[in-house]
Motif scaffolding. Sequence first.
Motif, PDB file in Angstrom:
ATOM      1  N   ALA A 213      -0.674  -5.607   8.316  1.00 45.95           N
ATOM      2  CA  ALA A 213      -1.463  -6.167   7.530  1.00 45.95           C
ATOM      3  C   ALA A 213      -0.599  -5.181   5.820  1.00 45.95           C
ATOM      4  CB  ALA A 213      -2.977  -5.545   7.035  1.00 45.95           C
ATOM      5  N   ARG A 214      -0.345  -4.176   6.074  1.00 38.13           N
ATOM      6  CA  ARG A 214      -0.251  -3.263   5.870  1.00 38.13           C
ATOM      7  C   ARG A 214       1.732  -2.971   5.404  1.00 38.13           C
ATOM      8  NH1 ARG A 214      -2.831   2.868   7.970  1.00 38.13           N
ATOM      9  NH2 ARG A 214      -4.518   2.162   7.270  1.00 38.13           N
ATOM     10  N   ALA A 215       2.223  -3.365   6.015  1.00 42.23           N
ATOM     11  CA  ALA A 215       3.248  -3.409   6.140  1.00 42.23           C
ATOM     12  C   ALA A 215       3.987  -4.369   5.530  1.00 42.23           C
ATOM     13  CB  ALA A 215       4.001  -3.237   7.426  1.00 42.23           C
ATOM     14  N   VAL A 216       3.002  -5.784   5.903  1.00 45.86           N
ATOM     15  CA  VAL A 216       3.079  -7.249   5.347  1.00 45.86           C
ATOM     16  C   VAL A 216       3.106  -6.945   3.274  1.00 45.86           C
ATOM     17  CG1 VAL A 216       2.358  -9.757   4.575  1.00 45.86           C
ATOM     18  CG2 VAL A 216       2.636  -8.665   6.681  1.00 45.86           C
ATOM     19  N   VAL A 217       1.833  -6.733   2.830  1.00 44.96           N
ATOM     20  CA  VAL A 217       1.368  -5.707   1.825  1.00 44.96           C
ATOM     21  C   VAL A 217       2.754  -4.401   1.041  1.00 44.96           C
ATOM     22  CG1 VAL A 217      -0.606  -7.333   1.718  1.00 44.96           C
ATOM     23  CG2 VAL A 217      -0.479  -5.008   1.984  1.00 44.96           C
ATOM     24  N   GLY A 218       2.619  -4.271   1.326  1.00 46.99           N
ATOM     25  CA  GLY A 218       3.063  -2.682   1.161  1.00 46.99           C
ATOM     26  C   GLY A 218       2.688  -1.843   1.198  1.00 46.99           C
ATOM     27  N   SER A 219       1.380  -1.875   1.606  1.00 44.36           N
ATOM     28  CA  SER A 219      -0.067  -1.079   0.981  1.00 44.36           C
ATOM     29  C   SER A 219      -1.264  -0.150   1.928  1.00 44.36           C
ATOM     30  CB  SER A 219      -0.402  -1.254  -0.646  1.00 44.36           C
ATOM     31  OG  SER A 219      -1.891  -0.837  -1.020  1.00 44.36           O
ATOM     32  N   GLN A 220      -1.763   1.126   1.997  1.00 43.91           N
ATOM     33  CA  GLN A 220      -2.380   0.530   2.817  1.00 43.91           C
ATOM     34  C   GLN A 220      -3.937   0.122   2.587  1.00 43.91           C
ATOM     35  OE1 GLN A 220      -2.824   5.389   4.065  1.00 43.91           O
ATOM     36  NE2 GLN A 220      -5.021   4.205   4.068  1.00 43.91           N
ATOM     37  N   GLU A 221      -4.283   0.724   0.830  1.00 38.76           N
ATOM     38  CA  GLU A 221      -5.170   0.335   0.744  1.00 38.76           C
ATOM     39  C   GLU A 221      -5.868  -1.697   0.707  1.00 38.76           C
ATOM     40  OE1 GLU A 221      -8.044   0.896  -3.352  1.00 38.76           O
ATOM     41  OE2 GLU A 221      -5.776   1.779  -3.245  1.00 38.76           O
TER      42      GLU A 221
END
Length: 246
Positions: free
Chosen positions: A17-25
Motif C-alpha cells: 500500500a505504501r509503495a502504491v500511494v507513495g506515503s507511509q501514513e
Amino acid sequence: MLSDLIESELPFLRRYARAVVGSQEVGDQLVSTMMELHLLPQVASGDTDFNRTRLYKSLDEVLAEPREASPPDDILVKLGALERRALLLASVEAFPVDDIALILGISDTEVETALSNAEAALMKALTTRVFIIEDEAMIAAHLSEIVASLGHATVAVATTHADAVEMASQEEFGLILADIRLADGSSGIDAVNDIRKTWNGPVIFITAYPESLLTGEGQEPAFLIPKPFRVDLVKAVISQALIGRH
C-alpha cells in the motif's frame, strides 16, 4: 487460521500500500480501511476462506478507488496506476501472473501487457547517481551492476558510518542504497539520518530482517530490500523510489 494469515502478511500489505500511494501514513490508513470495510464484514458473515491472494485483492480494491490526482508531469501518471500495481505485485510481492490477474480483476494477457508497458516506461525515466552504503564488497559490486543495468551510475561506496557521511558531503547523488549493519558495527540508519541533515532524497534500506522495521509503530522506511535479495526486486524498488521522487 485467518488471524495467523493476517498477522504474517500485515507488514507486506503495508509495504504494498505504501509503495502504491507513495506515503507511509496514507498506505497504512488504506490497509486499516481494507480491514474495517472489506475484511471484517466478510468474516462477520462467516466467510473465512481467505488466502494471501484474496487478502491482496481486498486491499487492491481500496487502492484502486479514486483519490486526488497527481500532477500532470508526475512519472506515476505516465506509468499508469494499473501498470504500477501490476509491477509491484510481480516484482516486490512475487505474485505469479495468474494471481496478479485475480487481484487486479483483469486477464493474464492484460497483466503481461501492463508489466511490459511498465518496464518500458521505467526505462525511459530519468537516470540518477546512486550512493551505496554497504560493507560487503561483493554485495556492493552486485548492487553497482544492477544500478548500471538500469542506466544509473554509482558515485561512491561507503563501508562505515563515518565514511558515508564524509563521502556524502563530497558527492552529488539522487538515491541511497544503505545496508543497516556496517563493517565497524556502526548503523547505516544512523549514517542516513546524518546525511539527511543536508540532503533530501529517496533511501532504500537493505536488511536481512525487513519485518523488524515494518512494525507499524513510529516512522518507518518506505523502501526495504531483504537479504539475500533478488535482482528483479532491487530493480523494482529502485524504480519505485525514483518514481516517488518526481
